[in-house]
Write an enzyme that holds these catalytic residues in place. Structure first.
Site, PDB file in Angstrom:
ATOM      1  N   ASN A 106       0.822  -1.202   0.000  1.00  0.00           N
ATOM      2  CA  ASN A 106       0.000   0.000   0.000  1.00  0.00           C
ATOM      3  C   ASN A 106       0.861   1.258   0.000  1.00  0.00           C
ATOM      4  O   ASN A 106       1.062   1.875  -1.051  1.00  0.00           O
ATOM      5  CB  ASN A 106      -0.946  -0.023   1.204  1.00  0.00           C
ATOM      6  CG  ASN A 106      -2.056   0.987   1.082  1.00  0.00           C
ATOM      7  OD1 ASN A 106      -1.916   1.988   0.407  1.00  0.00           O
ATOM      8  ND2 ASN A 106      -3.163   0.750   1.750  1.00  0.00           N
ATOM      9  N   ASP A 107       1.408   1.615   1.141  1.00  0.00           N
ATOM     10  CA  ASP A 107       2.156   2.877   1.229  1.00  0.00           C
ATOM     11  C   ASP A 107       3.352   2.929   0.275  1.00  0.00           C
ATOM     12  O   ASP A 107       3.694   3.987  -0.238  1.00  0.00           O
ATOM     13  CB  ASP A 107       2.658   3.087   2.663  1.00  0.00           C
ATOM     14  CG  ASP A 107       1.499   3.280   3.635  1.00  0.00           C
ATOM     15  OD1 ASP A 107       0.450   3.769   3.195  1.00  0.00           O
ATOM     16  OD2 ASP A 107       1.651   2.920   4.808  1.00  0.00           O
ATOM     17  N   VAL A 108       3.965   1.763   0.013  1.00  0.00           N
ATOM     18  CA  VAL A 108       5.196   1.756  -0.791  1.00  0.00           C
ATOM     19  C   VAL A 108       4.933   1.994  -2.272  1.00  0.00           C
ATOM     20  O   VAL A 108       5.870   2.119  -3.057  1.00  0.00           O
ATOM     21  CB  VAL A 108       5.978   0.432  -0.613  1.00  0.00           C
ATOM     22  CG1 VAL A 108       6.397   0.250   0.831  1.00  0.00           C
ATOM     23  CG2 VAL A 108       5.167  -0.763  -1.086  1.00  0.00           C
ATOM     24  N   SER A 115      -0.139   2.637   7.739  1.00  0.00           N
ATOM     25  CA  SER A 115       0.108   3.947   8.325  1.00  0.00           C
ATOM     26  C   SER A 115      -1.165   4.788   8.365  1.00  0.00           C
ATOM     27  O   SER A 115      -1.159   5.885   8.879  1.00  0.00           O
ATOM     28  CB  SER A 115       1.170   4.684   7.509  1.00  0.00           C
ATOM     29  OG  SER A 115       0.697   4.891   6.200  1.00  0.00           O
TER      30      SER A 115
END
Lengths: 105, 462
Positions: free
Chosen positions: B388-390, B429
């Site tokens: 997701n965040d990456v 996050s």
């Protein structure tokens, strides 16, 4: 061991630790952290000496916990590091494409 | 007398051998080719030192020592062999905490005994004890967070001031003990209580996403605590091994923080995700566009090149074996398949490589961020599974986002993006992902393993 000799050991060991892993690839970060986690399991020998010198029940109790924890650190650290690195070997062997999935872990 | 001297010389010699084996072991562990043998070298070193220590002159309490070694080893061995590869990071935290606790216990026994010859020895025992105790309680919190036992991050105003006060309190009690003004067991106990509390209050505010850096830091701190207690006991093996781990661990911590584009101070002293979340969420526009597995399968089967971006969600769903099976089908059809690994994919740098290796993915198909990022533009499909965040492009272009500046995988540059995702929630996050709303992105909802199985069926029926 005199204080100054101990300081020399401290300084040289600090440089050694830095140099030994200075160029480590990202893929090995987790196993290496686990491996260094295992290495400070050497605290076991200190805990054994401390418990060996303990006399009062309080000292013995804390010394016992110390050895217990230290043995856990050393043995647990070894077990997980070895498992991880074992798998790296099989994937690094770069066998045929079809045979890549034959690991049984 | 003569006999005792030779026993001592033998122990010192064996510690020297141990130090050599440790350093060689770590050196070998820092290259993929020799890594496997590295742990064997280090393991041999540990065995030599432990056996030699049984012959330490003047030791008593042998039954207790043997019982503690046997019980501690057995429990750790069984847990270490059985733990799932996805849970490795928290096990490292746990074993590391145990090492810190052991260093603190050595300090406690020495201080209760009051047997220090010198002020310097007492001071080192105190400082090593504090560091060890902080590492112990802090690592246990890190373990609890990654294991999902502690779900909330405790934050309140003035937290850092409180931490500072606790540290000052611990140092004050330590000064009383060292100076000999008051070295009663009560003061020594208060000292360790303060240090344990400091580990708790330092670690509780830190979010789960930052835990790898924190664990790495505590790993280095435990090394340092072991080195200090080594000074106290006059034990060269502990000084060398502890210091080597202390400095190597500090370097590893810096490398990890860098991979996440955070400074260490930022990780330790700022709450992650509680200020920028709303601002980042408001910047996202567009809609989520779902896709059926059959259509996604066709898209991949007729692609030239597919790049798989796995994240921790894939490992949680135990989908890595299915994903590799899917990739093998695609490879047999002549599709070029690569795996793109972000430095912090998984729970810590390198964790995803371990998980893919476990599934049998060959080494040469796996590429890291620098290698693969230019290739996304030529990829027909980027398959995002559990990441997701990456892959969140706001890290490149939204200065208000808390992850702004973090290096990401440029999955949004691929012609088509397929995202396998359980539901519509935000990532670890808590930040909304702009990639999911792009025109070339399709969402394949479902459990990672079930979705991968559906894709396998779809590719087979093409």
């Amino acid at each position: 061991m005199t204080g100054i000799v101990a300081l020399y050991i401290f300084m040289l060991a600090a440089f050694t630790g830095y140099e030994v892993i200075a160029r480590v690839p990202v893929i090995l970060h987790t196993p290496l952290m686990s491996g260094s986690n295992f290495v400070h399991g050497i605290v076991l020998v200190g805990a054994m000496v401390a418990l060996g010198a303990a006399s009062t029940p309080l000292e013995k109790a804390i010394g016992f916990i110390g050895v217990l924890l230290a043995a856990g650190n050393a043995v647990g650290g070894y077990a997980v590091t070895e498992r991880m690195l074992e798998m790296f070997k099989s994937s690094g062997a770069k066998g045929g494409k079809g045979g890549g999935a034959k690991g049984t872990h | 007398m003569d006999l005792q001297f030779s026993a001592d010389a033998l122990i010192q010699a064996s510690y020297l051998v141990t130090a050599f084996l440790f350093i060689m072991g770590l050196k070998r562990m820092s290259s993929p080719v020799t890594a496997r043998s590295g742990i064997l070298w280090a393991g041999a070193g540990m065995l030599v030192a432990t056996l030699a220590t049984f012959f330490y002159p003047g030791m008593s309490n042998y039954p207790l020592i043997i019982a503690a070694v046997v019980i501690g080893s057995a429990v750790a061995w069984i847990s270490g062999r059985r733990v799932a590869m996805t849970n490795i990071p928290q096990m490292i935290a746990l074993y590391n905490g145990m090492g810190g606790g052991a260093a603190a216990a050595i300090a406690a026994v020495e201080l209760y005994r009051g047997g220090q010859q010198s002020t310097a020895g007492a001071a080192l025992a105190v400082v090593g004890g504090i560091i060890g105790a902080v590492s112990f309680s802090g690592s246990l919190i890190a373990f609890g967070k990654l294991q999902g036992l502690i779900r909330r991050s405790l934050r309140f105003g003035g937290q850092q001031l409180l931490n500072l006060l606790i540290l000052a309190g611990a140092l004050l009690l330590g000064a009383l003990v060292v100076s000999g003004v008051n070295a009663t067991p009560a003061v020594v106990s208060g000292l360790f209580a303060m240090a344990l509390l400091l580990g708790l209050s330092m670690t509780l505010p830190i979010g789960g996403a930052d835990m790898p850096v924190v664990i790495s830091l505590y790993n280095a701190l435990t090394g340092l605590a072991v080195a200090f207690e080594g000074f106290v006991l006059g034990n060269a093996a502990m000084i060398i091994a502890g210091t080597v781990v202390g400095s190597a661990g500090t370097l590893l911590t810096q490398l990890m923080a860098k991979a996440m584009n955070r400074s260490l101070g930022n990780v330790l002293f700022s709450g992650f995700g509680d200020t920028g979340g709303a601002a980042a969420g408001s910047a996202v526009t567009g809609s989520l566009k779902p896709i059926e597995a059959a259509d996604a399968g066709v898209m991949m089967a007729f692609a030239q090149k597919v790049i798989v971006v796995p994240g921790y969600g894939m490992a949680v769903a135990q989908a890595q074996h299915k994903v590799w099976e899917l990739c093998q089908l695609l490879i047999d059809r002549g599709v070029t398949v690569r795996f793109a690994i972000h430095p912090v994919a998984g729970r810590m740098p390198g964790h995803m490589n371990v998980l893919l290796a476990e599934a049998g993915v060959p080494y040469d198909l796996i590429a890291d961020l620098d290698e693969i990022n230019a290739e996304f533009e030529t990829a027909d499909v980027a398959l995002i599974i559990g990441a997701n965040d990456v892959v969140n492009p706001v890290a490149r272009n939204d200065k208000s986002s808390p992850i702004y500046g973090m290096p990401i995988l440029n999955a949004d540059k691929a012609k088509n993006v397929i995202v396998i995702k359980r539901g519509q929630g935000a990532g670890f996050s808590g930040i909304e992902n702009a990639l999911f709303y792009l025109d070339n992105t399709r969402m394949l909802y479902g459990d990672g393993q079930a979705a991968a199985a559906a894709l396998i069926g779809a590719v087979k029926s093409v």
